[in-house]
Design a protein around this motif. Structure first.
Motif, mmCIF file in Angstrom:
data_model
loop_
_atom_site.group_PDB
_atom_site.id
_atom_site.type_symbol
_atom_site.label_atom_id
_atom_site.label_comp_id
_atom_site.label_asym_id
_atom_site.label_seq_id
_atom_site.Cartn_x
_atom_site.Cartn_y
_atom_site.Cartn_z
ATOM 1 N N UNK A 177 0.834 -1.201 0.000
ATOM 2 C CA UNK A 177 0.000 0.000 0.000
ATOM 3 C C UNK A 177 0.870 1.252 0.000
ATOM 4 N N UNK A 178 1.262 1.682 -1.176
ATOM 5 C CA UNK A 178 2.069 2.887 -1.329
ATOM 6 C C UNK A 178 1.318 3.974 -2.094
ATOM 7 N N UNK A 179 0.550 3.568 -3.095
ATOM 8 C CA UNK A 179 -0.212 4.508 -3.915
ATOM 9 C C UNK A 179 -1.614 3.954 -4.114
ATOM 10 N N UNK A 180 -2.571 4.860 -4.273
ATOM 11 C CA UNK A 180 -3.948 4.434 -4.509
ATOM 12 C C UNK A 180 -4.660 5.456 -5.380
ATOM 13 N N UNK A 181 -5.348 4.954 -6.389
ATOM 14 C CA UNK A 181 -6.323 5.744 -7.141
ATOM 15 C C UNK A 181 -7.619 4.962 -7.117
ATOM 16 N N UNK A 182 -8.726 5.650 -6.846
ATOM 17 C CA UNK A 182 -10.016 4.964 -6.855
ATOM 18 C C UNK A 182 -11.118 5.956 -7.186
ATOM 19 N N UNK A 183 -12.203 5.435 -7.689
ATOM 20 C CA UNK A 183 -13.428 6.209 -7.755
ATOM 21 C C UNK A 183 -14.018 6.253 -6.358
ATOM 22 N N UNK A 207 -5.598 -3.528 -7.478
ATOM 23 C CA UNK A 207 -4.819 -3.950 -8.633
ATOM 24 C C UNK A 207 -3.482 -3.216 -8.671
ATOM 25 N N UNK A 208 -2.395 -3.942 -8.438
ATOM 26 C CA UNK A 208 -1.048 -3.380 -8.489
ATOM 27 C C UNK A 208 -0.277 -4.099 -9.570
ATOM 28 N N UNK A 224 2.334 -5.915 -11.697
ATOM 29 C CA UNK A 224 3.489 -6.725 -11.362
ATOM 30 C C UNK A 224 3.292 -7.668 -10.199
ATOM 31 N N UNK A 225 2.177 -7.533 -9.483
ATOM 32 C CA UNK A 225 1.913 -8.419 -8.359
ATOM 33 C C UNK A 225 0.918 -9.500 -8.770
ATOM 34 N N UNK A 226 1.185 -10.708 -8.326
ATOM 35 C CA UNK A 226 0.253 -11.800 -8.583
ATOM 36 C C UNK A 226 -1.064 -11.519 -7.870
ATOM 37 N N UNK A 227 -2.177 -12.022 -8.404
ATOM 38 C CA UNK A 227 -3.479 -11.752 -7.775
ATOM 39 C C UNK A 227 -3.514 -12.075 -6.287
ATOM 40 N N UNK A 228 -2.882 -13.156 -5.876
ATOM 41 C CA UNK A 228 -2.910 -13.536 -4.460
ATOM 42 C C UNK A 228 -2.091 -12.606 -3.585
ATOM 43 N N UNK A 229 -1.206 -11.811 -4.199
ATOM 44 C CA UNK A 229 -0.366 -10.879 -3.431
ATOM 45 C C UNK A 229 -0.919 -9.466 -3.410
ATOM 46 N N UNK A 230 -2.008 -9.218 -4.125
ATOM 47 C CA UNK A 230 -2.587 -7.881 -4.152
ATOM 48 C C UNK A 230 -3.109 -7.517 -2.761
ATOM 49 N N UNK A 231 -2.824 -6.314 -2.277
ATOM 50 C CA UNK A 231 -3.286 -5.937 -0.930
ATOM 51 C C UNK A 231 -4.792 -5.727 -0.887
ATOM 52 N N UNK A 232 -5.358 -5.924 0.292
ATOM 53 C CA UNK A 232 -6.772 -5.700 0.530
ATOM 54 C C UNK A 232 -6.987 -4.270 1.030
ATOM 55 N N UNK A 233 -7.998 -3.611 0.475
ATOM 56 C CA UNK A 233 -8.322 -2.236 0.857
ATOM 57 C C UNK A 233 -9.810 -2.164 1.207
ATOM 58 N N UNK A 234 -10.172 -1.516 2.314
ATOM 59 C CA UNK A 234 -11.603 -1.370 2.612
ATOM 60 C C UNK A 234 -12.270 -0.459 1.583
ATOM 61 N N UNK A 235 -13.387 -0.881 1.067
ATOM 62 C CA UNK A 235 -14.096 -0.050 0.086
ATOM 63 C C UNK A 235 -15.302 0.645 0.697
ATOM 64 N N UNK A 236 -15.652 0.277 1.910
ATOM 65 C CA UNK A 236 -16.703 0.986 2.633
ATOM 66 C C UNK A 236 -16.087 1.523 3.921
ATOM 67 N N UNK A 258 -17.301 5.355 -0.317
ATOM 68 C CA UNK A 258 -17.452 4.073 -1.009
ATOM 69 C C UNK A 258 -16.474 4.088 -2.176
ATOM 70 N N UNK A 259 -15.510 3.172 -2.163
ATOM 71 C CA UNK A 259 -14.451 3.159 -3.163
ATOM 72 C C UNK A 259 -14.666 2.035 -4.170
ATOM 73 N N UNK A 260 -14.173 2.255 -5.380
ATOM 74 C CA UNK A 260 -14.242 1.229 -6.415
ATOM 75 C C UNK A 260 -13.109 1.461 -7.412
ATOM 76 N N UNK A 261 -12.848 0.445 -8.248
ATOM 77 C CA UNK A 261 -11.787 0.525 -9.273
ATOM 78 C C UNK A 261 -10.440 0.873 -8.643
#
Length: 286
Positions: A55-61, A220-221, A223-235, A250-253
């Motif tokens: 978790x270094x950078x984040x862009x979301x709707x 979605x980061x 270069x990282x495998x799907x299982x290594x993608x960090x979890x982010x709260x969307x609510x 409420x976050x998405x994308x």
């Protein structure tokens, strides 16, 4: 250090906690079956850090809903926009209606600001170093934006820190810890170690801001495998306990796409040129 690689933020958190009123500590409101065992603090911190490592950078709707009260009465603002963060010291949140930006909240390493672009437009600007001064005027949002990344769980815990006893408690089926030197209480899921609730505490251990976090999704980061993608709260619901105010997101994308994370989103002077507010208010002026 309770938050590694975030040298300024323990100080900022402490100052903001001192400036807020609080209520007695409250229990996490998620009821679960109690865990069979209680892990050591170090083990739990390491499990938590596995998720924060990416978790270094984040862009979301973002869908945004603000409610707060001040001397003028109750206020409500809602809309849609984007939340952009570059840790440890950059954030931008746009709030728009019908295709027009009406609010823009953000900060860089030295200053924080809010553009209110309704009517003729105004920008309010303050400096981090002056947050503890009594002359500093409040930013008209329910929870200061400097707190948002921390209260969303974007912090890295020091597993070698020595917390007070009990180091780990179980409350309503969640592991509860208070990392040293952070002014924070975290309630973690016993299975995933993801934060379900984070409280900002004042010097008396009272909760002044409560973050309720749910509906975690993978970010979605590249270069990282799907299982290594960090979890982010969307609510996300941030509650200012003493001032009857909430920030609901409420976050998405979720992504760290560098094409969407532009430096100009955190450049105050460029933002002023782009939004052209008629008035600039210095929040630190006497």
């Amino acid at each position: 250090m309770g938050i590694c690689n975030r040298s300024v933020w323990p100080v900022v958190l402490t100052l903001l906690a001192l400036l807020l009123t609080g209520c007695p500590p409250q229990r996490p409101d998620v009821v679960r079956q109690p865990p069979l065992t209680i892990p050591p603090y170090r083990e739990l911190a390491l499990r938590y850090n596995v998720n924060t490592a990416g978790l270094e950078k984040l862009w979301s709707r973002a869908t945004v809903d603000f409610n707060w009260r001040d001397e003028k009465g109750k206020h409500h603002q809602q809309g849609e926009g984007n939340l952009i963060m570059v840790l440890p010291d950059k954030l931008a949140l746009s709030v728009g209606k019908l295709g027009n930006t009406v609010f823009w909240v953000g900060y860089d390493a030295q200053r924080y600001w809010l553009f209110d672009l309704q009517d003729d437009g105004v920008v309010m600007v303050g400096r981090h170093e002056n947050l503890s001064k009594l002359t500093t005027r409040s930013l008209p949002v329910p929870v200061h934006p400097l707190l948002w990344p921390t209260l969303m769980g974007f912090v890295h815990l020091d597993p070698e820190a020595v917390p007070s006893e009990p180091a780990v408690e179980v409350i309503d089926g969640l592991y509860v810890i208070e990392p040293p030197n952070t002014s924070l209480r975290l309630a973690l899921d016993p299975v995933t170690a993801l934060p379900r609730r984070i409280d900002l505490l004042n010097a008396r251990g009272q909760s002044v801001v409560i973050a309720r976090l749910s509906e975690h999704q993978r970010m979605n980061i590249a270069g990282l495998a799907p299982a290594a993608q960090p979890w982010v709260p969307t609510r996300i619901e941030l509650q200012n306990v003493g001032q009857d105010g909430t920030v609901k997101l409420r976050l998405s994308d979720l992504t760290d796409d560098t094409d969407r994370i532009r430096d100009k989103a955190f450049d105050l002077e460029k933002l002023i040129k782009a939004h052209k507010p008629k008035e600039r208010i210095d929040l630190d002026a006497e």
